[in-house]
Design a protein around this motif. Sequence first.
Motif, mmCIF file in Angstrom:
data_model
loop_
_atom_site.group_PDB
_atom_site.id
_atom_site.type_symbol
_atom_site.label_atom_id
_atom_site.label_comp_id
_atom_site.label_asym_id
_atom_site.label_seq_id
_atom_site.Cartn_x
_atom_site.Cartn_y
_atom_site.Cartn_z
ATOM 1 N N GLU A 52 0.812 -1.216 0.000
ATOM 2 C CA GLU A 52 0.000 0.000 0.000
ATOM 3 C C GLU A 52 0.845 1.265 0.000
ATOM 4 O O GLU A 52 0.355 2.359 -0.309
ATOM 5 N N HIS A 53 2.132 1.163 0.329
ATOM 6 C CA HIS A 53 3.017 2.322 0.353
ATOM 7 C C HIS A 53 3.843 2.450 -0.929
ATOM 8 O O HIS A 53 4.505 3.473 -1.127
ATOM 9 N N CYS A 54 3.830 1.418 -1.758
ATOM 10 C CA CYS A 54 4.669 1.393 -2.966
ATOM 11 C C CYS A 54 3.877 1.758 -4.209
ATOM 12 O O CYS A 54 2.652 1.639 -4.254
ATOM 13 N N SER A 113 9.703 4.971 -2.858
ATOM 14 C CA SER A 113 10.451 6.223 -2.903
ATOM 15 C C SER A 113 10.884 6.627 -1.501
ATOM 16 O O SER A 113 10.369 6.115 -0.497
ATOM 17 N N PRO A 114 11.835 7.567 -1.368
ATOM 18 C CA PRO A 114 12.256 8.003 -0.035
ATOM 19 C C PRO A 114 11.110 8.549 0.813
ATOM 20 O O PRO A 114 11.022 8.252 2.007
ATOM 21 N N GLY A 152 8.395 3.967 7.607
ATOM 22 C CA GLY A 152 9.415 3.926 8.643
ATOM 23 C C GLY A 152 10.650 3.119 8.337
ATOM 24 O O GLY A 152 11.593 3.084 9.130
ATOM 25 N N ARG A 153 10.700 2.494 7.156
ATOM 26 C CA ARG A 153 11.868 1.678 6.811
ATOM 27 C C ARG A 153 11.773 1.229 5.358
ATOM 28 O O ARG A 153 10.720 1.348 4.732
ATOM 29 N N GLU A 193 15.186 -3.794 5.114
ATOM 30 C CA GLU A 193 15.522 -3.783 6.534
ATOM 31 C C GLU A 193 14.858 -4.917 7.310
ATOM 32 O O GLU A 193 15.208 -5.153 8.464
ATOM 33 N N ASN A 194 13.934 -5.635 6.660
ATOM 34 C CA ASN A 194 13.438 -6.878 7.254
ATOM 35 C C ASN A 194 14.549 -7.914 7.324
ATOM 36 O O ASN A 194 14.506 -8.817 8.158
ATOM 37 N N GLU A 195 15.543 -7.787 6.424
ATOM 38 C CA GLU A 195 16.590 -8.799 6.307
ATOM 39 C C GLU A 195 17.991 -8.293 6.625
ATOM 40 O O GLU A 195 18.876 -9.098 6.928
#
Length: 251
Positions: A61-63, A84-85, A92-93, A97-99
């Motif tokens: 939903e954020h992409c 995007s940044p 928040g990440r 960063e999950n990995e």
Amino acid sequence: MQNLHPHLDTKPAAPRLLLSLASTPAQVREVQRLRYKVFIEAMGLSALANAERLDRDEFDEHCEHLIVRDASTLKVVGTYRVLSPSRARRIGRLYAENEFDLGRLNHLRNRIIEAGRACIHPKYRGGSVIMLLWAGLAECMRRERCDFLAGCASMSVADGGHNAAGVYRSLIGKHAAPAEYRVTPHLPFPVGALEAAGKVQVPALVKGYVRSGAWLCGEPAWDPDFESADLFLLLPLANLDSRYAKHYGME
């Protein structure tokens, strides 16, 4: 549906392909359905099976979602999702960063676009689809004024991980990131404990990244959900070979 590159679908191709961005929830579900077929059904990942037959997570939903369609059927045959940044700040990440611990890259966060979930229908893997997706990524990077492309590239461990170990060893010497761009996997894949396969088969996505000038930013992470070894790759636009820059529209 916005056509990002209207000139691209006029070139002779068999089949003719169209590049766009998903603009409705229904189009995102088409993307998730293709990902499910390729990532879950084809790989036999029963633990991730679901009744809706959609591959989705909180990042979707954020992409933004790049879509390639077969113009004759309008069937979705390829996709890439883009974070995007500004959207990464919202969630928040980065997905990676999950990995991985990306602490050394904190100073680059406003200059990084993250691409992920690259997925192409098996019948359309001749090269044209990925080229359109890379053209879409290039346009997203220009729009966001980002000069780094980051992403995880998965390697199958169906052979016990020997090919994945061989891929890492064959590439790290020539394509290692400078020390200041290194990342650390939360759950390291044991490359040091595995013998390399006799003949190393580099996955097409990994091959495309490194040929374009991407760095391997450290050892691969083990992804138990997708049963894969994942590399974190960082592609500075300044590294792009002129041949690839012209091909991907990044010059």
